[in-house]
Design a protein around this motif. Sequence first.
Motif, PDB file in Angstrom:
ATOM      1  N   GLN A  84      16.062  22.975  32.430  1.00 57.15           N
ATOM      2  CA  GLN A  84      16.262  21.553  32.604  1.00 57.15           C
ATOM      3  C   GLN A  84      15.670  20.799  31.413  1.00 57.15           C
ATOM      4  O   GLN A  84      14.680  21.229  30.821  1.00 57.15           O
ATOM      5  CB  GLN A  84      15.561  21.048  33.855  1.00 57.15           C
ATOM      6  CG  GLN A  84      15.875  21.773  35.138  1.00 57.15           C
ATOM      7  CD  GLN A  84      15.036  21.251  36.272  1.00 57.15           C
ATOM      8  OE1 GLN A  84      15.192  20.118  36.716  1.00 57.15           O
ATOM      9  NE2 GLN A  84      14.123  22.081  36.759  1.00 57.15           N
ATOM     10  N   GLN A  96      26.049  28.982  30.138  1.00 53.82           N
ATOM     11  CA  GLN A  96      25.219  28.580  31.257  1.00 53.82           C
ATOM     12  C   GLN A  96      23.825  28.175  30.778  1.00 53.82           C
ATOM     13  O   GLN A  96      23.116  28.979  30.168  1.00 53.82           O
ATOM     14  CB  GLN A  96      25.088  29.729  32.263  1.00 53.82           C
ATOM     15  CG  GLN A  96      26.394  30.158  32.896  1.00 53.82           C
ATOM     16  CD  GLN A  96      26.967  29.065  33.779  1.00 53.82           C
ATOM     17  OE1 GLN A  96      26.238  28.290  34.397  1.00 53.82           O
ATOM     18  NE2 GLN A  96      28.278  28.995  33.848  1.00 53.82           N
ATOM     19  N   PRO A  97      23.415  26.928  31.013  1.00 47.88           N
ATOM     20  CA  PRO A  97      22.051  26.551  30.650  1.00 47.88           C
ATOM     21  C   PRO A  97      21.037  27.274  31.521  1.00 47.88           C
ATOM     22  O   PRO A  97      21.310  27.586  32.688  1.00 47.88           O
ATOM     23  CB  PRO A  97      22.020  25.041  30.901  1.00 47.88           C
ATOM     24  CG  PRO A  97      23.080  24.808  31.920  1.00 47.88           C
ATOM     25  CD  PRO A  97      24.152  25.818  31.634  1.00 47.88           C
ATOM     26  N   THR A  98      19.895  27.564  30.960  1.00 46.65           N
ATOM     27  CA  THR A  98      18.843  28.265  31.694  1.00 46.65           C
ATOM     28  C   THR A  98      17.641  27.372  31.978  1.00 46.65           C
ATOM     29  O   THR A  98      16.654  27.843  32.536  1.00 46.65           O
ATOM     30  CB  THR A  98      18.357  29.485  30.892  1.00 46.65           C
ATOM     31  OG1 THR A  98      17.839  29.041  29.636  1.00 46.65           O
ATOM     32  CG2 THR A  98      19.500  30.464  30.652  1.00 46.65           C
ATOM     33  N   PHE A 124      15.122  26.022  36.496  1.00 44.20           N
ATOM     34  CA  PHE A 124      15.648  25.170  37.548  1.00 44.20           C
ATOM     35  C   PHE A 124      14.849  25.270  38.848  1.00 44.20           C
ATOM     36  O   PHE A 124      15.032  24.431  39.744  1.00 44.20           O
ATOM     37  CB  PHE A 124      17.130  25.480  37.789  1.00 44.20           C
ATOM     38  CG  PHE A 124      18.015  24.941  36.703  1.00 44.20           C
ATOM     39  CD1 PHE A 124      18.319  23.595  36.643  1.00 44.20           C
ATOM     40  CD2 PHE A 124      18.516  25.779  35.719  1.00 44.20           C
ATOM     41  CE1 PHE A 124      19.116  23.082  35.639  1.00 44.20           C
ATOM     42  CE2 PHE A 124      19.320  25.284  34.707  1.00 44.20           C
ATOM     43  CZ  PHE A 124      19.623  23.933  34.658  1.00 44.20           C
ATOM     44  N   GLY A 143      17.298  18.169  35.877  1.00 45.32           N
ATOM     45  CA  GLY A 143      18.230  19.023  36.611  1.00 45.32           C
ATOM     46  C   GLY A 143      19.486  19.327  35.809  1.00 45.32           C
ATOM     47  O   GLY A 143      19.429  19.673  34.630  1.00 45.32           O
ATOM     48  N   HIS A 144      20.641  19.174  36.464  1.00 45.73           N
ATOM     49  CA  HIS A 144      21.925  19.436  35.806  1.00 45.73           C
ATOM     50  C   HIS A 144      22.571  18.162  35.269  1.00 45.73           C
ATOM     51  O   HIS A 144      23.749  18.175  34.905  1.00 45.73           O
ATOM     52  CB  HIS A 144      22.871  20.136  36.781  1.00 45.73           C
ATOM     53  CG  HIS A 144      22.446  21.535  37.124  1.00 45.73           C
ATOM     54  ND1 HIS A 144      22.685  22.620  36.298  1.00 45.73           N
ATOM     55  CD2 HIS A 144      21.770  22.014  38.202  1.00 45.73           C
ATOM     56  CE1 HIS A 144      22.195  23.716  36.855  1.00 45.73           C
ATOM     57  NE2 HIS A 144      21.637  23.381  38.009  1.00 45.73           N
ATOM     58  N   THR A 145      21.838  17.066  35.224  1.00 44.56           N
ATOM     59  CA  THR A 145      22.426  15.796  34.788  1.00 44.56           C
ATOM     60  C   THR A 145      22.539  15.693  33.272  1.00 44.56           C
ATOM     61  O   THR A 145      23.254  14.824  32.767  1.00 44.56           O
ATOM     62  CB  THR A 145      21.598  14.611  35.301  1.00 44.56           C
ATOM     63  OG1 THR A 145      20.276  14.650  34.718  1.00 44.56           O
ATOM     64  CG2 THR A 145      21.492  14.651  36.819  1.00 44.56           C
ATOM     65  N   SER A 202      21.136  28.689  25.451  1.00 45.41           N
ATOM     66  CA  SER A 202      22.133  28.987  26.478  1.00 45.41           C
ATOM     67  C   SER A 202      22.446  30.475  26.508  1.00 45.41           C
ATOM     68  O   SER A 202      22.330  31.176  25.495  1.00 45.41           O
ATOM     69  CB  SER A 202      23.412  28.191  26.215  1.00 45.41           C
ATOM     70  OG  SER A 202      23.160  26.804  26.314  1.00 45.41           O
ATOM     71  N   ALA A 219      22.573  18.260  29.532  1.00 45.60           N
ATOM     72  CA  ALA A 219      22.543  19.610  28.966  1.00 45.60           C
ATOM     73  C   ALA A 219      21.350  19.772  28.032  1.00 45.60           C
ATOM     74  O   ALA A 219      21.087  18.902  27.190  1.00 45.60           O
ATOM     75  CB  ALA A 219      23.833  19.889  28.208  1.00 45.60           C
TER      76      ALA A 219
END
Length: 302
Positions: free
Chosen positions: A82, A78-80, A29, A61-63, A71, A65
């Motif tokens: 993008q 929690q994703p690590t 990120f 980004g976070h838009t 993960s 998964a």
Amino acid sequence: MLLAIVPILLVSLALSTATPIVYDGRARFNLTNADLESSTGPFLTVVKGSENATHYSSLLGHTMAPTPLWSEGLLPIQPTEQVISITIDNSSIFIPGGGSPQFGFRRTEFIAAVNGDHDDLNLVMEVNTTVFHFSIQKDEKRPLNYSHEYQVVFIEPNDGSHVFEIQLGSPFTDPSGPLPVADAHSLKVLDHALNTLFNAPFISDTWHNFAVVIDWSDKTLAVWYSRNADLLQLVKETTPNPTTPTGSDGQGDFHFGVLKLPLVNPEDSPANQSDVVHFGIQEGTIEGLLYSGCSWKVLFMV
């Protein structure tokens, strides 16, 4: 052979850090679009058309998964990384150094590197036995034209061949046959001689996870595959890849992205009709793919 001795080991390695990662191409990120412009970080972004790198690629980004295989944590997961979007359009005409424009192709590709250095990385990651991880998903907003051939993941030595390749669409033929071909909507894993080792339907809204195992000394390939959060499963046992050049001649850059081959143009001369690099029909539409989970591990097995 690795897979005959320890068939369960590789699955656990795919999900753990027990084996050192020699290259981590997961887009953390803190990686920015400015880094893509300057080829800073884990990619060279120079295989593209005349526009800036971020015209053809972006970090989501976070838009969206990423593949859940990478993960961390339990609740919540929690994703690590993008997701990376890579696209082509009618400006995606690459001009290689010292070469002529590749008017037949439309291509945007990332090349594995460490802060701009890919040559030294190849010497580290293409020895012993290497596991190449990557995940691919359809870009529903920018669909492919499956009448064309797409080469979307490959290792390319200097002779222009591919140690292995992930292909989509209808393989280029001259003259063209009926299009699209029956398995055009499948992801196909090809060896150096372009034999199909494995294929899977390219299902929408799904992460297609791969681990391709290369034994550089014995010149073999094996393929593992899963969807979304499912553990990787062996889908092609260790098989010879004998036509790969030996030693450094068989090593090359790791590419992932969208390389679209043309259709034969009947108005071209016979010689030009077979020149897929410089001639042929392209529609000029915006097309793309989504990538996640790119990393490689070198296994030191006895």
